[in-house]
Scaffold this motif. Structure first.
Motif, PDB file in Angstrom:
ATOM      1  N   UNK A  19       0.799  -1.224   0.000  1.00 48.10           N
ATOM      2  CA  UNK A  19       0.000   0.000   0.000  1.00 48.10           C
ATOM      3  C   UNK A  19       0.825   1.264   0.000  1.00 48.10           C
ATOM      4  N   UNK A  20       1.908   1.288   0.778  1.00 42.50           N
ATOM      5  CA  UNK A  20       2.741   2.498   0.833  1.00 42.50           C
ATOM      6  C   UNK A  20       3.445   2.736  -0.500  1.00 42.50           C
ATOM      7  N   UNK A  21       3.896   1.669  -1.139  1.00 45.14           N
ATOM      8  CA  UNK A  21       4.505   1.813  -2.463  1.00 45.14           C
ATOM      9  C   UNK A  21       3.468   2.256  -3.492  1.00 45.14           C
ATOM     10  N   UNK A  22       2.237   1.776  -3.331  1.00 49.49           N
ATOM     11  CA  UNK A  22       1.176   2.160  -4.262  1.00 49.49           C
ATOM     12  C   UNK A  22       0.843   3.642  -4.130  1.00 49.49           C
ATOM     13  N   UNK A  23       0.796   4.161  -2.910  1.00 48.04           N
ATOM     14  CA  UNK A  23       0.557   5.595  -2.718  1.00 48.04           C
ATOM     15  C   UNK A  23       1.647   6.394  -3.424  1.00 48.04           C
ATOM     16  N   UNK A  24       2.898   5.978  -3.263  1.00 44.47           N
ATOM     17  CA  UNK A  24       4.002   6.677  -3.923  1.00 44.47           C
ATOM     18  C   UNK A  24       3.867   6.614  -5.442  1.00 44.47           C
ATOM     19  N   UNK A  25       3.449   5.462  -5.954  1.00 46.60           N
ATOM     20  CA  UNK A  25       3.238   5.316  -7.396  1.00 46.60           C
ATOM     21  C   UNK A  25       2.181   6.298  -7.893  1.00 46.60           C
ATOM     22  N   UNK A  26       1.086   6.421  -7.169  1.00 46.35           N
ATOM     23  CA  UNK A  26       0.027   7.344  -7.568  1.00 46.35           C
ATOM     24  C   UNK A  26       0.505   8.792  -7.521  1.00 46.35           C
ATOM     25  N   UNK A  27       1.118   9.170  -6.420  1.00 45.30           N
ATOM     26  CA  UNK A  27       1.571  10.553  -6.255  1.00 45.30           C
ATOM     27  C   UNK A  27       2.624  10.914  -7.308  1.00 45.30           C
TER      28      UNK A  27
END
Length: 305
Positions: free
Chosen positions: A14-22
């Motif tokens: 999830x934390x990597x996914x947030x970074x991917x989106x941002x």
């Protein structure tokens, strides 16, 4: 996508996914149980709004209802460590939280609801997994994921909520600290000790975490509601070959105790999922190989030590 709402922002994927989106100019509204567990870099990003709430009370979360959310990603899940995977009450609470999440997604009129399954749904698959085959979980965690999939499938029809289920692969990379086989091998070899295993003849597929995050973004952008998408590298090898590669990166002369542990089951299984539909519908292909991902991961473990 312009704006995503999600659970699970404090987790490994999830934390990597947030970074991917941002990093791709997508605004994020993250529903989290504990803001203090959010990465500082994420918490400081002006395009990420953190809302603290209990997953059992998502409908009470103070979310901006004027926003048109392109997707609701439900990645939050408690009890993924080996010691918690057979905690029946905890896994049942995950099913309940998932249902709450879809109800909230419908209330917000999100364009898509995307939830994360796992290859643990198909433990006793002897070949490449077809995600539409009968699931064969081997613990309460896998069984709860299978149950959640069916609950959400039915609920999506009742609510007319577009829904996509994803089958997430064995994932590795920086910030994963539980005692999975990759982390165990790296830690043990860095400590100058001999890791021990079973025969490691199972066919396996590992995918570096940033690639999993990118695949999830692609599914949100162009995945087709009603489908189940397997995520993976599309490259399948015996599990021992991945261990050999880790040894090569750390110490090519290190001793490995392959075959020193008794087999847990006489039934052969694999962890390789068919990604044809993912490629066809979204155009996703991995950019980071296992070799490159392992080098990054080993360097991170060294820095942590």
């Amino acid at each position: 996508m312009n704006h995503v709402i999600m659970t699970g922002a404090t987790g490994f994927i999830g934390s990597w996914f947030v970074e991917e989106l941002l990093n791709n100019d997508v605004k994020v509204t993250a529903l989290v149980r504990d803001k203090s567990r959010v990465l500082k870099s994420i918490a400081a990003n002006k395009n990420c709004k953190l809302i603290e709430c209990d997953y059992d009370k998502l409908d009470e979360a103070e979310v901006d209802t004027s926003v048109q959310y392109d997707a609701f990603y439900h990645l939050g899940w408690g009890g993924v460590s080996p010691k918690s995977k057979n905690d029946v009450e905890l896994q049942l609470s995950n099913i309940h939280a998932s249902i709450k999440a879809m109800l909230f997604s419908s209330k917000l009129q999100c364009n898509k609801f995307i939830a994360s399954g796992t290859v643990a749904e198909y433990v006793f698959c002897e070949d490449i997994m077809d995600v539409y085959e009968k699931q064969t979980p081997n613990d309460m965690y896998g069984a709860a994921k299978v149950s959640t999939h069916y609950f959400l499938e039915v609920l999506s029809r009742q609510l007319n909520q577009p829904f996509i289920w994803t089958v997430v692969p064995s994932t590795f990379g920086e910030r994963r600290t539980d005692n999975n086989i990759i982390s165990y091998t790296i830690r043990t070899l860095l400590n100058g000790e001999k890791p021990i295993y079973g025969d490691l003849n199972q066919m396996w597929d590992f995918l570096y975490v940033s690639e999993v995050a990118r695949a999830l973004r692609f599914i949100g952008e162009s995945g087709i509601p009603g489908k189940t998408y397997g995520i993976g590298s599309g490259i399948y090898k015996p599990l021992k070959e991945y261990i050999f590669k880790i040894r090569e990166v750390i110490n090519s002369q290190a001793e490995l105790g392959i075959g020193e542990l008794p087999s847990m089951t006489k039934q052969t299984f694999s962890s390789c999922v068919n990604i044809y539909e993912l490629i066809k519908d979204t155009g996703f292909t991995p950019n980071i190989s296992f070799d490159d991902g392992i080098r990054k991961t080993v360097e991170w473990f060294k820095s942590e030590e």
